[in-house]
Structure formats: C-alpha cells, structure tokens
Design an enzyme around this catalytic site. Sequence first.
Site, short mmCIF file in Angstrom:
data_model
loop_
_atom_site.label_atom_id
_atom_site.label_comp_id
_atom_site.label_asym_id
_atom_site.label_seq_id
_atom_site.Cartn_x
_atom_site.Cartn_y
_atom_site.Cartn_z
N SER A 181 31.98 59.34 36.65
CA SER A 181 30.75 58.94 36.00
C SER A 181 30.46 57.46 36.25
CB SER A 181 30.85 59.21 34.51
OG SER A 181 29.93 58.46 33.78
N SER A 182 31.48 56.62 36.05
CA SER A 182 31.27 55.18 36.21
C SER A 182 30.92 54.84 37.64
CB SER A 182 32.53 54.41 35.85
OG SER A 182 32.74 54.47 34.49
N SER A 214 22.65 35.41 27.87
CA SER A 214 21.85 34.47 28.68
C SER A 214 20.38 34.80 28.62
CB SER A 214 22.31 34.50 30.14
OG SER A 214 23.68 34.22 30.21
N LYS A 227 30.06 28.69 31.67
CA LYS A 227 29.06 29.52 31.00
C LYS A 227 28.86 29.05 29.57
CE LYS A 227 28.14 33.23 32.67
NZ LYS A 227 27.74 34.31 33.53
N HIS A 251 41.99 55.33 19.76
CA HIS A 251 41.11 54.23 19.39
C HIS A 251 40.81 53.35 20.61
CE1 HIS A 251 39.55 50.60 17.59
NE2 HIS A 251 40.60 49.91 17.98
N HIS A 290 49.22 39.06 34.57
CA HIS A 290 49.44 38.30 33.34
C HIS A 290 49.68 39.23 32.15
CE1 HIS A 290 44.79 38.09 32.94
NE2 HIS A 290 45.23 39.08 32.21
N HIS A 291 49.44 40.51 32.36
CA HIS A 291 49.79 41.46 31.30
C HIS A 291 51.25 41.86 31.40
CE1 HIS A 291 45.62 42.14 30.03
NE2 HIS A 291 45.33 41.90 31.29
N THR A 312 34.44 30.36 33.07
CA THR A 312 34.00 30.82 31.76
C THR A 312 33.52 29.63 30.93
OG1 THR A 312 35.80 32.39 31.96
CG2 THR A 312 34.59 32.38 29.90
N ARG A 334 52.78 44.84 18.01
CA ARG A 334 51.65 45.75 17.90
C ARG A 334 52.14 47.19 18.01
NH1 ARG A 334 48.84 45.05 23.86
NH2 ARG A 334 47.51 46.72 23.10
N ASP A 383 12.01 53.25 38.60
CA ASP A 383 13.10 53.99 37.96
C ASP A 383 14.40 53.55 38.63
OD1 ASP A 383 14.85 56.13 36.88
OD2 ASP A 383 12.94 56.99 36.22
N TRP A 443 46.65 52.92 25.05
CA TRP A 443 45.56 53.06 26.02
C TRP A 443 46.00 52.59 27.39
CZ3 TRP A 443 41.96 49.94 28.89
CH2 TRP A 443 42.22 48.58 28.87
N GLU A 463 38.72 45.49 34.46
CA GLU A 463 38.07 46.28 33.43
C GLU A 463 37.65 45.42 32.24
OE1 GLU A 463 37.07 49.33 33.00
OE2 GLU A 463 36.75 49.25 30.83
N TYR A 503 36.77 42.41 32.23
CA TYR A 503 35.57 41.64 32.58
C TYR A 503 34.37 42.53 32.76
CZ TYR A 503 38.62 37.78 32.60
OH TYR A 503 39.51 36.85 32.16
N HIS A 544 42.73 44.67 34.42
CA HIS A 544 42.18 43.35 34.16
C HIS A 544 40.70 43.25 34.54
CE1 HIS A 544 41.86 39.37 32.89
NE2 HIS A 544 41.15 39.18 33.99
#
Lengths: 534, 300, 379
Positions: free
Chosen positions: A172-173, A271, A334, A79, A305-306, A331, A453, A108, A144, A258, A260, A256
């Site tokens: 790919s990315s 926006s 924004k 998931h 922080h994880h 943030t 979890r 293009d 994950w 990722e 964002y 991390h």
Amino acid sequence: MSAVIEEHHHDDHHHGPAKGIMRWVLTTNHKDIGTLYLWFSFAMFLLGGTFALVIRAELFQPGLQIVHPEFFNQMTTMHGLVMVFGAVMPAFVGLANWLIPMQIGAPDMALPRMNNYSFWILPFAFGMLALTLFSEAGAPNFGWTFYAPLSTEYAPPSVTYFIFAVHLMGISSIMGSINVIVTILNMRTPGMTLMQMPLFVWTWLITAYLLIAVMPVLAGVVTMMLMDIHFGTAFFSAGGGGDPVLFQHVFWFFGHPEVYIMILPAFGVVSAIIPTFARKKLFGYASMVYASASIAFLSFIVWAHHMFTVGMPLSGELYFMYATMLIAVPTGVKVFNWVATMWQGAMTFETPMLFAIAFVILFTIGGFSGLMLAIAPADFQYHDTYFVVAHFHYVLVPGSVFSIMAAVYYWIPKWTGNMYDETLGKTHFWLSFVGINITFFPQHFIGLAGMPRRIPDYALQFADYNMISSIGAFIFGFSQLLFLFIVIKTIRGGKPATAQVWDGAHGLEWTVPSPAPYHTFTTPEGVNLKEAHG
Amino acid sequence: MANDATYETYYVPHDSKLPIFASMGIFLTVFGLGHWLNDMTAGAESSVGTWIFAAGGLVLGGTLFAWFSSVIEENHAKLYSQQMNRSFVWAMSWFIFSEVMFFSAFFGGLFYIRMFVVPWLAGEGNRGPSDMLWPDYVPSWPMLNTPDPERFPGAHEAMGAWGLPLWNTLILITSSFTVTFAHKALEKNNRQGLIMWLAVTVALGVVFLFLQAYEYHHAYTEMGLTLNAGIYGTTFFMLTGFHGAHVTIGTFMLFIMLLRSIKGHFKHDDCFGFEATAWYWHFVDVVWIALFVFVYILGS
Amino acid sequence: MDKAKRSRWLVALSLLLSSSALYADWTVNMRKGVTEISEKVYDLHMIIFGVCVVIGILVFGAMIVSMLMHRKSLGVEPATFHENHKLEFIWTIIPIVILLVMAVPATQTLNAMYDAGNAEIDIEVRGYQWKWQYTYLNDDPTQEVKFMSSLLTPQDEIYNKAAKREHYLLDVDNELVIPVDTRVRFLVTAEDVIHSWWVPDFAIKRDAIPGFVHEAWTVAKKTGIYRGQCAELCGKDHGFMPVVVRVVEKDEYNTWLAEKQAEAAAVYEIVGKEWTQDELMAEGEAVYNRVCAACHQANGQGLPPAFPSLVGSPLITGPIEGHLDIVLNGKAGTAMQAFGAQLNAAEIAAVVTYERNAWGNNRGDSIQPREVNEMMAGQ
Ligand code: HEA
Ligand code: HEA
Ligand code: CUA
Ligand SMILES: [Cu+2]
C-alpha cells in the site's frame, strides 16, 4: 505540462460523486480517497490509543492489576504498530491526497485507480492484524521492532499473519508513494517549478522517496523471518551461521528513515501554517528544502544508533554516533526558520497556529532528547528505558500527531466549506497540550532513574511518576473525543468559509471555493500561479 | 518540462470496481497462505488455507487481468495523452527502484554475513569471544560446516559457477539483447521481427527457468544444499529463488507482450506496455549478474 | 460481600501509600554510579543536557518574545523579510561547532568503554527466559562456580495480595558477587532470545545475544549492592528478571569464592562419578520429598486435577527423554517449574530415576548425572 480532465465511462454528464457507500468503495477521486484515509487513520488512532490506555492503566500502580504480562506485551506491540502504520502514516497519505493535487494545480492524482487500491488494502491488513488478538496464542507480542529470535523461533503463530499484514502495508505504501511522486513530478500546473512548490509538497516528495526506498527493505526482513519460521533457513540463527543482529541492521535500515517519514510531512504542514498566521512569508524557503533533503539523506546512514548496546565494533559505534549527531544541524535550521518566520510577524492564535507552535516547541524538546540518545556512551544508560519512550512520544505525539490535528483545523474549512468552532478547537488544544505533557514529561525522569520500557510492572521508586503519567494519558486520550465531536460538527454545519479562509493564506488550494469542488483544476486555465505565491 | 505549454488531456477514470476486488484478492491470498504455512509448520496433513489461498489467487489474477485489459482498451480508445504515458514511465521506474531495494536487503544480508559474521564466529574482532560457544567451528565460505551441525547440517559441496550458472548467465544476457532487437524491430514497424525476437526472448526465459529448476533439484538431491543447510543454503536459495520468481513473472509478462504483438498491438510510438516489460527484464538481468558475481563466483 | 469489597479498597489504598513511603531513594536523574566509566557517562549526560537547556532557552525565549510582542492584536504590521543568508549560515555553523566539541569527550568515553583487556576475573553472564546464569570461568572445570539468579519477589506481592517490600522486583535468590577495585570482565550471551544485562551503577548495558558473546568490563570503586534489570524485551517475564550485583571487599570475595568452589568441586565429583541404582534411588527419594512432594505428594498420587498423579503417568512410563524434559524445563503456564535451573545434575538424575521406579512404576531403568549434564548442554 498540463492537463485537461477527461471524463469517460460515464453516461450522465454530472461531475459529482456516486451515491451511497459504493461512492467510497469505488471512488477514484483524490478528495474522496483522502477522506477515507483520514477517517481510517482516526479510527486506528482511537484503537491504538485504547491499547495505550490499557498500558497506562496497568502501569498506574506497581503490581499486576488488570492484564497479564503476556497480554501486556501484545498491547505494547499492537499499540506501536497500529499507531505508526495505522494512524500516523495513513493520516499523512490522506493529507497528501487532499492537498497535493490542489496545491500543484493538478486535476487528480496521477494514477487514480491505484490510489484507491492503496487505500483499500489497508483495512484488510489491519483487520487481519487486529483479529490475531482473538487467536488462541494471542497477537504479536514481540514489540513493534519485533527482534528475532523472539519474533521467529519464540513467536506465537499469529506472527505469520503479522508478516503478511506488514507486506500488505508495504504494498500500500509503495503504491501510494509512487502515486505521490508521479503526481508531483508530472502534473504540476504549467509554470510551477520545483522550487515554487509549497513545502508540504516538497516534504511529501522526499517522504515518498524514502518510503519507496525503505518499505521494500521492511518487506525483505519480514520475508527472512517467514523463511526462518517456516522453511528452516538460518538468517537469524548463529547455529547456522546467521546472526540475530542481522535482523536489527535490516530492520533499522528501514526503521530509522521510517521515523522521518512520520515527521517530514509534519514539517511541511507547519511550514504552511506558521506563515499564514504570522502573516509573513516563510523564512528561508530554499534552506527549508535543502534541510529536508539533507535530513532524508542522513536518515539512511544513521540506523544503528538504535543498536548502540548490541556490541558493534568501536568504529561502527563512533561512526553512527557522529552521523546521528549531524541530523541536529538541518533540523535546527528548520526550527530556526520557523522562529524567524514568527519573528516580527503579526500573529494571531487560531487553533491551527496553537498546534503548530506547540509542535515547534515540543518537537524540539523531543529532538533534544534524541540528541542525547545519539551520544553513544550515554545511550548505554538511556537505551530501552522510558527515556527513549519519552523521546519518541515527544517527536511523535506533539510532533506528528499535533501536526495532523493542526492540518485538519487548518484545511477543514476548505474541505467542508464550514468553519469549525474556534472555542471548542482551543479547548481541545489546551486539553491536549496539558495532557500530553503530563503524560510524557515525567517519563524522562523514570527513564533516567532506570525504569526499562516494555515492562508490565515496576519497582516502587517509579510509582509516583507512573501514576502521574497515566493520569495525563487519560486526559489526553479522552480529549480526542472532543476532537471527533468538533470534526463531525464542522462537517454538519457551521459558519460558511470563504475561499481564502485565512487572511494570511497563500497557495492554489485557497483559490478554489470552499468546499473545494469535487473536481478542481480540470483545466490549466483555472490555475492562477500568481495567487499561489502572493 | 513543466514549462512546456502544450495542453493535454489527463484521463481520470471514473468509479472502478477493480481496486476493491484486487484488495480482496490479495487479502485472501496472503490470509490463506498464512493459514496454510501455520498448518504446515504445525504438522497438519491438510489445510483449508490452501483453498483460501487458491481462491484469493484466482480473484487477484482475474482482477489484474481485467485491470490490464481495461488499461489497454482505454489506450486504444485514445484516452491517454503523452503526459499520461510519462506518468506510467515514472511509475514503472520507481516500481523497479523499489524492487532494487528489496533485493538490496538480501544482498546486504549476504555481505554482512560474509564480511562480519563468519569471522566473528571464528573468534576474530570484537565479537570474537563468541567462539567459546562454538569450539568446533571452522570458518569458511561457502559455509559447508555450520556452527551447529545438528540443526543446520550444512552442504557437501558448494555450487560451482562455471557450469550451469555460466550458461544461465549467457542465456539471460542474450535475452536482454533479443528483447532489445524486438524493440528495434518495433521501432521500424517490423512486426515480424518484433514477434520473432519476442518469441526468442520468451524461449530463453523458459530455458533459464528449466536450468534453474534442474540446478535446484541437483542441489537438493546430490549436494545436500538445502534451505535448511545453514546460512550458505539460506542465502543461496533466497537470492536465486527471488530472482527466479522475478524471471518467472518477467517471462510471463513477455509472453503476454508476445500475444499482444501477434494481435497487432503496439506502435513504434505507442508501446509503453512493451517497454515497461523490457525494462523489467533488463532489471532482472542486472540482478542476475550481481548474483552470478557475488553468489556464484565469489561464493565458491 | 460489601465488607470484602471495602477491605480490598483499603488494601489497595495502603499499598498505594506504602509505595510512596518507599519512595525514599527517589531520583529524577541518571545515577552517577560507582565506576570511572559510569561517572564519565554521567558527566556526558549532564553536559549534553546543559547544552540542550541553553539552546532551548534561546529558541523558546525568542518564540515567547515574538508571541508576546509580534501579535496582530497589538496592531503591529508584519515585516517582509524572508531570507538572510548570513543568519542562516551562522545558525548552521554554530550547532556544528557545538556538536564537534561534544564529540570529543563522547569519543574518549566510548574508547575507554571498549577497552576490555587485562581482566583479573572472567564471568560468563548468560540470559535465560527469565533468569540469569553466572559462571566464574576457570580453566579447571572442577573449580567452575556456576549458578542461576532469578527473581525472589513472591507472586503474592506482584498480584497485590501481600504488601510490597523494599527492592520489590529488584531482588534475586543468588546475587552475582565481585570484589571491589578489581577489573572484572563479563562475557555476555544468551540461551534463547535476546536479553540485555544492565547494571546502571556500572553504566554497563550489554545485549545478550544467543550464539554470540559480547564483552563488558568494570572496576567497581565502592562495595555495596547494585540493582538493575533486563533491558531487552525477552518475552512474558521480561519485567521480572532483575540483575543484582554485590560488590564486596577482596578478602570477603576470596572466602566466598573458595566456599563456592568447594561446593562446585563436590558437585562436580558427584556428577562425574558413576552412580549405582540404589544410590540414585536413595538420593532421589530425598530430593523428591524435599522438593516435589509438596505438589505431587509423597505417594506420587498428586492432588488431581491441579497436580497430576505421577503413578502410571504416560510421561514417566514413556521414554526417558520426555520425562527428563519436563523436569528440566517444566511446563509453561503451570505450576510445574523448570527444575534444571534449581537442582544439580545429580539431583535431577536421582529424582527422575526415583520416579521411574517408585510407587509401582517399576520401569527398572535409570539415568546417570553425566547423561543429564549432556542433555542440558545439548539444548
Ligand atoms: C518522528 C519520529 C522521530 C524523530 C523526528 C526522531 C528524531 C531523532 N531521534 Fe529518535 N526515535 C524515534 C522517533 C523519532 N526520532 C523512535 C520511534 C525511536 C524508538 C524506536 C524504538 O526503539 O521503539 C527513536 C529512538 C532514537 C534513538 C535510539 C535510542 C535507543 O533506543 O537507545 C536515538 C539514538 O540516537 C534517536 C535519536 C534521534 C535524533 C538524534 C533525532 C534528531 O532528528 C533530532 C533533531 C532535532 C533537534 C536536535 C532539535 C532541534 C535542533 C536545534 C534547535 C538545533 C540546535 C541543537 C543542538 C546543536 C543540540 N532516536
Ligand atoms: C505515532 C505513534 C504513537 C502515538 C500517537 C502514541 C501515543 C501514545 N502512547 Fe505510545 N508508543 C509508540 C508510538 C505511539 N504512541 C511506539 C512506536 C511505542 C513502542 C512500542 C514498543 O515498545 O514496541 C509506544 C509505546 C508506548 C508506551 C511504552 C509501552 C511499553 O514500553 O511497555 C507507552 C506507555 O506509556 C505509550 C503510551 C502512549 C500514550 C498514553 C499515547 C497517547 O497519545 C494515546 C492517546 C489515547 C487515545 C487517543 C485514546 C483515545 C481513545 C478513547 C478515549 C477511547 C474511545 C474508544 C472508542 C471510541 C472505541 N506508548
Ligand atoms: Cu530478559 Cu528481558
Ligand atoms: Cu533512529
């Protein structure tokens, strides 16, 4: 610098797409590729969502009813992976493909064949990953975040395919991001400066930079796993002088940024939408750009922080706490800017606007819980509980996913030439909005009350809220079939859309007819910059 | 840049079979490799994975060959504008940046191990109590004795810096110069010089690889320094190994450039393929210097 | 058939209701806990939560006002402002100030948490798939108290065949016992994968990482039983490895410890001594009948195919390592459990020796408890 499209290899001089399925396989057209990405992403969203529904069904009641713990772990893992890498990221790449060339007046993407390659790697990668579900020892089951050594010494053999699938996604990315950056830097229409670009383009420029910086690091860490598993290296074994925590540092250095990567393009979408429906220019364009860049910069220096509970030195703990807290500042800028854009506007509430407003509110709630998690001592209680699950679903589902839906409603008239059905759209919105809150709000409570979890079964005091959460998940999940219906209905027909579509919309994409011709801005003369900034 | 109002053509290639074949090729390659590795680790004698891997490699290699050929052809057909070339330049630079980040992951791992993990295992710092698990472990770098010698036997000795690795350093640095000489020659339209300097560069690359292979052989047979020797062997082989892989690719690319030069490709103002290869080569060189310092000199 | 179906539904329904009934100690907030640290953490949590609520009210309030008043249907004309440097500056600075203020108590709490010195008691906490092992460290190995603590909830409750009782999934066979008002240091590590030892009421959550040891400490202010769970995904039964700590008065602790130490000393002596074949066989038979016979039957014939016969079994007539391994570690996915955690080394050695020589297996070899211990330590 500008561009005149040049056609070649091409006998008949008609500029439309090829016919049949080969159109999609062989295409080098940014709009076709965008469409491919978006459909792929939606398929993955349903797949990942189905896994989520298995999770929620098992958690409907205490006790084990539907699946075994082993399979439950596979569901959690798949998931997370499918949603992050299969649903959200490709959806944003799809939007980038459709919109960036149109928004900057380019014919293009810069490297069209590579663009097609970036896309077609993905179905293979996810096909390989999904097929492991049918392998003997089962699919990846280590979350994950695949912490070693659970994902190395103790992993099922499918981990090898998982590793290669991640490599493919990374390739790919990276290619996709290179394409985005090059397009933005090199193919803007003459006269468009960086600070005139729409924010969606800006946020994608920054996102692409993040991707190129961190996807190789992810590739590095899975390669280390591969070596530990098959070649006896000691990266993650203390016995050989390695450290399982090394895995986490490298992973989160990717992980991390990722998160964002999954929210910055969403900021860009919102926006674009809020000013349109507030009929007022975006408040604080420049500070929006600087805030996005600051968020990206900070995202590189907060990864641990994880890992507050892994036993870092005190100084590390403090540093990562402070740095993380800082992210609230840009943030916040924004969020305040969006509110200020709405303030004293003349708002209407079409479906894209509803999703955008819900985004601002619910993302902010997710951001607040993020800030709470950033307080290291408190994180000792929150960490690895459903409070974290609630946090990241608030930023990801009503955050990233809502922004994608908002984008689809907002731009689909441009893509198809037809207006979607507003009543159905609003119904979809309200079902989703209610469903998502029923699903994830109670998870804050069970998390604080102490439910870890990634568990298939739980103590009795968590029963009621889990049941509520599961009901919400099914409401939200099945509402998405309505979304599918709306999209198909719009493709097949509907009220014809004007070129501008929304009366408050500004930007180059609104200067071309709806549906957008197969090739747009093939000559720079076609670009009316004034209109873009009206 | 964006204000420069020269209008140029931007070539958008039409439908192409290349990407889908490349996708299938890369998929078969990794799928076969995965199959193969799993069989290998499970102790199987042979594996169909090997064949799938080989087939995938052929498809991928063939497709890439066709792809680059068509790019070269299109270039010769004058389909590319200056703006196109800028796209290539940007793309190559960002690609190299991604490679830098890939290496950073491994260098980062090395620094983390040396600066934090070794002292921790030896009883210092906030994870110091860990030494109760490894009472016999004596910290050192290069880590010749591991905490768990039964699983990770360690090496007899560390790889010195001043023998072969020094030679390799000199070789790579020299090759960076020679490739620049080749570029200079091209700029002066001196084809002879271009070909000669390129050939020298390729030769240096090959010599480097030979010496590296010899070093590995020596490490495995004489020094007990293996992938399985613990974190010293791990970091040593992974860093130098990935670098070696990049040298191999770089040498191959240079070799292609050599062939193309012989065929008369490239002009002083139209030589992106050559330049990209040269940048790549410089990048590989810089990585080596970092390796030489951090893995060899400071590592022994 | 129909009846069976209906009764299944009834059971499900009653389980559902009973779960609500057991919801007595429900809570939607973090626990305050029973240590100074946990109270500090709770306070931090409430402060930051309050800050978020206030900011939320302001931001969402502004949005709601705007949505109600600045809508086109009311005929308003949109304003044209799109910048205000002063405003932007203010709303950059205010969050910074709030965060700076927030950082102060957070730093203090963290400092306090990290100060693990001066403990009166050292306990090693070791995570296994999927149980905890507690060792009361003692310089004198004969006095070292060490035991496994694993889930007590029966499978029938988990698979909904029996009603779930109180402390469902949060109950263990052997609780960790510590004295009240005493500084206890935990040395947390793991044997296989990463686990995380979490006692919410102490605000301790420490990852247990194989090959490394991390410290945590606590001073519990109130006696009682405190329950938590493993908090890091550690494989199949991650959801089934609870942590239960019983905090008792100091005297009670001392009595308990003395008892355990006596047991430990006795076991130590038994394990340490050289056993004769006859002693091993006698003890082995006793253990076998007590523990193993339920499945493998007293005559060793088992009940094939569910429970294999041990007579002439290749594992038993083969090298002793393989035999020992299955008894110590069990066989995943079958009823054969890992007895290494349940029996002491002497019992293991005895039962293995017994199996190798009973019922006509007549291997004639034996194994000493000491050797079993070495093998266990070596894994
Ligand atoms: C889109 C994805 C996304 C986004 C945007 C964020 C945003 C943030 N996240 Fe989140 N996070 C995740 C996705 C995301 N996160 C995921 C997936 C995980 C779990 C991974 C896993 O373990 O599986 C995670 C986990 C996670 C953790 C680890 C928890 C744990 O495992 O113990 C932490 C800890 O610091 C954290 C913090 C933050 C912070 C501070 C922000 C900030 O960016 C939020 C900033 C926003 C605001 C604060 C709101 C708006 C601001 C204002 C209105 C201004 C004024 C406000 C104040 C001064 C309070 N996140
Ligand atoms: C962008 C990312 C994303 C998104 C969109 C979601 C969406 C959802 N997530 Fe996800 N989630 C993660 C990212 C995401 N999640 C991550 C990263 C984790 C951590 C994994 C880990 O711990 O390793 C996680 C973990 C996670 C958990 C915790 C699992 C655990 O700890 O064991 C739960 C539990 O409730 C959950 C629930 C949901 C639900 C109900 C949705 C809903 O929004 C889903 C909506 C449902 C659908 C969209 C289904 C639609 C399908 C149908 C209606 C069927 C139709 C079928 C066909 C046509 C074939 N998620
Ligand atoms: Cu042990 Cu989770
Ligand atoms: Cu993060």
